[in-house]
Design a protein around this motif. Structure first.
Motif, PDB file in Angstrom:
ATOM      1  N   GLU A  56      39.568  37.587  43.456  1.00  0.00           N
ATOM      2  CA  GLU A  56      39.529  39.017  43.761  1.00  0.00           C
ATOM      3  C   GLU A  56      40.941  39.574  43.627  1.00  0.00           C
ATOM      4  O   GLU A  56      41.915  38.938  43.998  1.00  0.00           O
ATOM      5  N   ARG A  80      39.619  32.491  45.312  1.00  0.00           N
ATOM      6  CA  ARG A  80      38.955  33.786  45.082  1.00  0.00           C
ATOM      7  C   ARG A  80      39.754  34.567  44.052  1.00  0.00           C
ATOM      8  O   ARG A  80      40.948  34.813  44.248  1.00  0.00           O
ATOM      9  N   HIS A  82      45.327  38.433  51.805  1.00  0.00           N
ATOM     10  CA  HIS A  82      44.525  37.772  50.769  1.00  0.00           C
ATOM     11  C   HIS A  82      45.376  36.924  49.832  1.00  0.00           C
ATOM     12  O   HIS A  82      46.392  37.385  49.329  1.00  0.00           O
TER      13      HIS A  82
HETATM   14 MN    MN Z   1      37.056  38.908  50.749  1.00  0.00          MN
END
Ligand code: MN
Ligand code: ATP
Length: 479
Positions: free
Chosen positions: A232, A230, A239
Motif C-alpha cells: 500500500e 503490504r 505504515h
Molecule cells: Mn492498512
C-alpha cells in the motif's frame, strides 16, 4: 583475559581487578595530564569511562582514539572519583582496532536529527537514541515469545510466499521469476503464471492468519511472529511496506476471550520492558520531554513516557462497540464544531482522526472497539446475530491509533462461503481453508499485533521508520 561487557563493568562486580573491554569511542576529552575516554559496546545506554594518564600514554598513542573508533582496552576497574559514574577503568593498554577519521565520520558529538540519522541507518545504531530503541525492541520480541510459551502456545512459522490473499484485496508484492520484459502469455494476452516458478501467481504474505487458523485446529493455541508485507502506498508515520506481526490464533475462544488475551498480552510485554529496560525507557522519555518543551503548552503530553506506560499496565482498557463509538463521536463538541475532516456516520471506516479522538481526547487510555459493520471488515470475521455487524475488535492506543486488529472467525461454512462470494473470492482457491470448517471446525478467534507500532508505543518514537533497523517504505529500500 576475557572481555567484560560494559553493562557488567558498571555493576562494579569486578572492582579492584584487571579487566578487558572492547567497544566504540563515544567521546574523548582531557588536558595535558589525563584523558577521559567514554566507551560504549551496546550492552547498555551508559558508557564506561576510561582514564588514560598522560604519564602512561603519549599523545601519539592516543591520536587515533577518536569518536567512532573501535578500541580494545585493558586496565583496572576502580571506584570513580568523578561524578556521573560509580566505576571507571584506569587504562594500562589501549589498542585501536579500527580507526574512524574525525574528518569524515558522520556521527559527531552534537545531536543529530532523526531525519539525518535515517539517511545513515547503517551507523545510527551507535547513537544513544537508537541504541535504546533497538534494545527495547529486542526485549519486547523476547517477551512476546516468553508470554506465549508460558501459556502453552505453539510458535508456528507460516509461509512468507503465498498464493492466497487473506484480505481479499490487492496491495501485495508479486513474487515471480518470469522475465519482466517478455513474460510468457496466454492466448488472450495475459501473463501466463502457469509458467512461473510456482505454477501460479504468488505474493509476499500480508498475514499468516489463514495458515495460523489451520494449525489452531490441531494445537488449540498457536502464534506466528514474522515479517509481513503490504504494497500500500501509505506514506504515514505508522505504515511500513515490510513489518513484523504477531498473530495468535486460538480454538474455542470467542471475541471476549480474544480481547482479554490481547489486553493481558500487551500489558505483559510492556511490563517486561519496564522491568528490563528501565534506563533505556527513561532516556527515551527524557528525549520526548525535551522535544515537548519546544511545543506550545496545549500540544504537550500530559504524561511522561514512563507515566504513560505505567498507567497502561495498571488500568483496564476501555471497551466499546463500534456503534457506541460512533455515538460518542457524533455527540462530541469536536464533531459539532465541524473539526473532523472526514464524515461521521454509522457504516464509515473509522479514520485515524476519529480513533485518536476516542483514545486521546475522550477515554485517554487504550480502547478496544468491537462489532464493526460487516461491510468494512474481512470476509472471515464472524457474522453477529444482528446480520449487520461482525465479531471484530480493534485495539487503539494513544499516539498510535490501531495497534491490534482481530476477530472471532466465521466457523459456519455456509455463511463463510456466502461472504467470500460477496468479496469475489473463489471457493476453489481457498479449498484448504474451507476444509477446516468441514472437518472438526469449531469457534475460534485471533488477532494481529503490529510489532513496530508496539515498539513505537513503548519507545515513544513518533515515526515507525525509527523503530525498525532498515525501514522499507515507498521509494526507499536503502541498506
Ligand atoms: Mn492498512
Ligand atoms: P491500518 O488501518 O492502520 O492500515 P490495517 O487495518 O490495515 O491497519 P490489519 O490488517 O488489521 O491492519 O493488521 C493488523 C495490525 O498490523 C494492525 O493493527 C497494525 O498494528 C499492523 N499494521 C498493519 N499495516 C501495517 C503497516 N503497513 N505497517 C506497520 N504495521 C501495520
Amino acid at each position: 583475559m576475557q572481555r567484560t561487557k560494559v553493562k557488567d563493568l558498571l555493576s562494579g562486580a569486578a572492582a579492584g581487578q584487571d579487566v578487558l573491554l572492547k567497544g566504540w569511542v563515544r567521546t574523548k576529552r582531557g588536558n595535558k595530564y589525563v584523558n577521559f575516554i567514554a566507551v560504549n559496546d551496546g550492552s547498555t545506554i551508559n558508557n564506561i569511562q576510561v582514564v588514560a594518564d598522560a604519564n602512561n600514554f603519549s599523545e601519539e598513542q592516543l591520536k587515533d582514539v577518536t569518536t567512532g573508533a573501535a578500541v580494545s582496552i585493558s586496565g583496572e576497574l576502580i571506584a570513580s572519583q568523578g561524578k556521573g559514574q560509580a566505576f571507571e577503568v584506569q587504562a594500562k593498554t589501549i589498542e585501536v582496532l579500527g580507526k574512524a577519521d574525525p574528518e569524515t565520520y558522520p556521527l559527531q558529538k552534537k545531536a543529530h536529527s532523526l531525519e539525518f540519522l535515517r539517511e545513515i541507518a547503517h551507523l545510527r545504531f551507535r547513537t544513544n537514541t537508537f541504541g535504546a530503541v533497538f534494545r527495547v525492541r529486542n526485549t519486547l520480541a523476547f517477551a512476546v515469545h516468553k508470554f506465549f510459551n508460558e501459556k502453552g502456545f505453539v510458535y508456528m512459522h507460516t509461509p512468507i510466499i503465498t498464493a492466497s490473499d487473506a484480505e481479499g484485496a490487492g496491495e501485495m508484492f508479486r513474487v515471480t521469476t518470469l522475465d519482466p520484459v517478455n513474460p510468457p502469455r496466454t492466448e488472450n494476452g495475459e501473463v501466463n503464471y502457469e509458467e512461473d516458478f510456482f505454477g501460479k501467481a504468488t505474493n509476499l504474505t500480508v498475514s499468516g492468519q489463514l495458515e495460523g487458523e489451520l494449525a489452531a485446529m490441531a494445537f488449540s493455541d498457536i502464534y506466528t511472529f514474522g515479517p509481513t508485507f503490504r504494497a500500500e502506498n501509505s506514506n504515514t508515520t505508522r505504515h511500513l511496506a515490510e513489518f513484523w506481526m504477531i498473530e495468535p490464533e486460538m480454538a474455542f475462544y470467542d471475541l471476549k476471550m480474544n480481547a482479554d488475551l490481547a489486553e493481558e498480552f500487551i500489558k505483559y510485554i510492556i511490563r517486561y520492558a519496564l522491568e528490563n529496560n528501565r534506563e533505556d525507557i527513561e532516556f527515551l522519555g527524557q528525549r520526548l520531554t525535551e522535544e515537548d518543551k519546544a511545543k506550545p503548552q496545549n500540544e504537550r503530553q500530559e504524561m511522561t513516557l514512563l507515566e504513560k506506560l505505567e498507567f497502561v499496565v495498571n488500568n483496564d482498557f476501555e471497551r466499546v462497540t463500534y456503534t457506541e463509538a460512533i455515538d460518542i463521536l457524533l455527540n462530541s463538541n469536536h464533531y459539532k464544531k465541524k473539526k473532523f475532516q472526514y464524515e461521521v456516520s454509522w457504516g464509515i471506516d473509522l479514520q485515524s482522526e476519529h480513533e485518536r479522538y476516542l483514545v486521546e481526547k475522550h477515554f485517554k487510555k487504550p480502547v478496544i472497539v468491537t462489532d464493526y459493520p460487516k461491510d468494512i471488515k474481512a470476509f472471515y470475521m464472524r457474522l453477529n446475530d444482528d446480520g449487520k455487524t461482525v465479531a471484530a475488535m480493534d485495539i487503539l492506543a494513544p499516539g498510535i491509533g490501531e495497534i491490534v486488529g482481530g476477530s472471532q472467525r466465521e466457523e459456519r461454512i455456509d455463511i463463510l462461503v456466502e461472504r467470500m462470494k460477496g468479496v469475489g473470492i473463489h471457493e476453489e482457491d481457498l479449498w484448504w481453508y474451507l476444509d477446516t470448517r468441514r472437518f472438526g471446525g469449531c469457534p475460534h478467534a485471533g488477532f494481529g499485533l503490529g510489532f513496530e507500532r508496539m515498539v513505537q508505543f513503548v519507545t515513544g518514537m513518533g515515526n515507525i521508520r525509527d523503530v525498525i533497523p532498515f525501514p522499507r517504505t515507498p521509494q526507499n529500500a536503502e541498506f
